[in-house]
Write an enzyme that holds these catalytic residues in place. Structure first.
Site, mmCIF file in Angstrom:
data_model
loop_
_atom_site.group_PDB
_atom_site.id
_atom_site.type_symbol
_atom_site.label_atom_id
_atom_site.label_comp_id
_atom_site.label_asym_id
_atom_site.label_seq_id
_atom_site.Cartn_x
_atom_site.Cartn_y
_atom_site.Cartn_z
ATOM 1 N N TYR A 104 -13.553 11.915 0.390
ATOM 2 C CA TYR A 104 -13.836 11.680 1.819
ATOM 3 C C TYR A 104 -14.958 12.604 2.290
ATOM 4 C CZ TYR A 104 -9.286 9.918 0.671
ATOM 5 O OH TYR A 104 -8.277 9.303 0.013
ATOM 6 N N TYR A 161 0.831 -1.218 0.000
ATOM 7 C CA TYR A 161 0.000 0.000 0.000
ATOM 8 C C TYR A 161 0.869 1.273 0.000
ATOM 9 C CZ TYR A 161 -3.046 3.626 1.967
ATOM 10 O OH TYR A 161 -3.723 4.797 2.196
HETATM 11 O O1 DON Z 1 -2.301 6.305 3.723
HETATM 12 C C1 DON Z 1 -2.084 7.517 3.701
HETATM 13 O O2 DON Z 1 -2.304 8.238 4.656
HETATM 14 C C2 DON Z 1 -1.523 8.109 2.421
HETATM 15 N N1 DON Z 1 -0.600 7.211 1.796
HETATM 16 C C3 DON Z 1 -2.615 8.407 1.440
HETATM 17 C C4 DON Z 1 -3.692 9.287 2.010
HETATM 18 C C5 DON Z 1 -4.322 10.179 1.008
HETATM 19 O O3 DON Z 1 -3.776 10.491 -0.020
HETATM 20 C C6 DON Z 1 -5.627 10.747 1.407
HETATM 21 N N2 DON Z 1 -6.148 11.619 0.370
HETATM 22 N N3 DON Z 1 -6.410 12.772 0.314
#
Ligand code: DON
Length: 307
Positions: free
Chosen positions: A241, A193
């Site tokens: 979100y 991930y």
């Molecule tokens: O898992 C995380 O927190 C980041 N790799 C991705 C989160 C993210 O991009 C949320 N979007 N706005």
């Protein structure tokens, strides 16, 4: 909308955004992203005939972060189809992307595939029968094929940086595992991930990769039309979100954001759009990018709510 009408608008839009001073703040919980200057902007638009129009720093690679969740979900839908929905829901969460509260109430079944818990489950599904290295290469190949660009790569330094501080995601993964909704070791799924989130693309590459979502005549065929429609529905309702409702209200187009400041926006049949500006709003979505998207939909009339 012709290229001759749109290009001067995009050039003017980039100039206008650069003159404004409401940039938001770059993501600082991933150390490698904390030092990025929020005062940057790029936009690229692919039209049905395949022309790519751009303005700003459209060749500058940035961390796609959560935008990768679109591509992993596309691969999962292609590979295991509707069985993914036994593990993850399809409703907006009304919570932050990294929230853990709903997971307890809902017995380890994440609300949707775009919040972190849901995306971790999707990546876990992609690991079935594959080593993390193979799953990552499959994700990268999917994106390279969608964009028609073999140079797209993973920034392993960003992945390591996120792993070093990714305690929230580790908590989510272990919590999912406690409900038997994670089939691999949390470290293995999270390693994959973090690396998918660390893929770097420019707005030009991202807009090209989004052609299949916009069902443009120039699109490579990545997944079925029925799956594209469902992905668009999820992007509209959950892609930003707790900011998804506001984005639907202001822009009216399916989209997916990432904390690197990227936005992939789909105007079905009309355009695939990528915007980048690293300063974020309170929901973790690009601040100047969202404003620019609203100007673009006002100018073009592109909206899924307007014929
Ligand atoms: O898992 C995380 O927190 C980041 N790799 C991705 C989160 C993210 O991009 C949320 N979007 N706005």
């Amino acid at each position: 909308m012709t290229a001759d009408e749109l290009q001067p608008f995009l050039t003017g839009l980039a100039q206008r955004v650069m003159r404004e001073d409401d940039w938001g703040t770059q993501a600082d919980y991933i150390p490698d992203l904390a030092g990025i200057d929020p005062v940057q902007f790029a936009i690229s638009v692919v039209l049905p005939d395949g022309q790519v129009l751009s303005a700003g720093a459209s060749e500058q690679p940035f961390s796609i972060q959560s935008i990768s969740k679109i591509f992993t979900l596309s691969i999962a839908l292609g590979r295991i189809g509707d069985s993914i929905w036994a593990r993850v829901g399809r409703e907006p969460s009304g919570d932050a992307f990294n929230s853990i509260v709903l997971l307890e109430n809902e017995q380890g079944h994440p609300r949707n595939p775009f919040i972190n818990a849901g995306a971790i489950v999707t990546t876990d599904a992609l690991l079935a029968g594959r080593a993390p290295r193979e799953a990552l290469s499959e994700i990268l190949q999917f994106i390279r094929m969608a964009a028609g660009d073999e140079s797209i790569h993973i920034n392993r330094h960003v992945a390591r940086s996120e792993k070093a501080t990714g305690h929230r995601n580790m908590a989510l993964a272990h919590y999912l595992r406690s409900f038997d909704n994670l089939t691999h070791e949390p470290d293995l799924t999270l390693g994959t991930y973090f690396h998918q989130c660390s893929i770097e693309m420019s707005t030009r590459q991202l807009a090209l990769a989004g052609r299949y979502l916009a069902a443009l005549p120039c699109s490579p065929r990545m997944i079925s039309d029925a799956k594209v429609r469902r992905l668009n529905a999820l992007m509209l309702t959950c892609g930003q979100y707790d900011g998804s409702g506001e984005f639907a209200f202001r822009v009216g187009l399916p989209s997916k954001s990432g904390v690197g400041g990227g936005l992939l926006i789909v105007a079905p049949g009309k355009a695939s759009i990528a915007i980048w500006s690293p300063g974020l709003n309170e929901h973790g979505n690009s601040q100047a990018g969202t404003r620019a998207a609203a100007h673009l939909s006002d100018f073009t009339g592109w909206s899924v709510f307007r014929p």
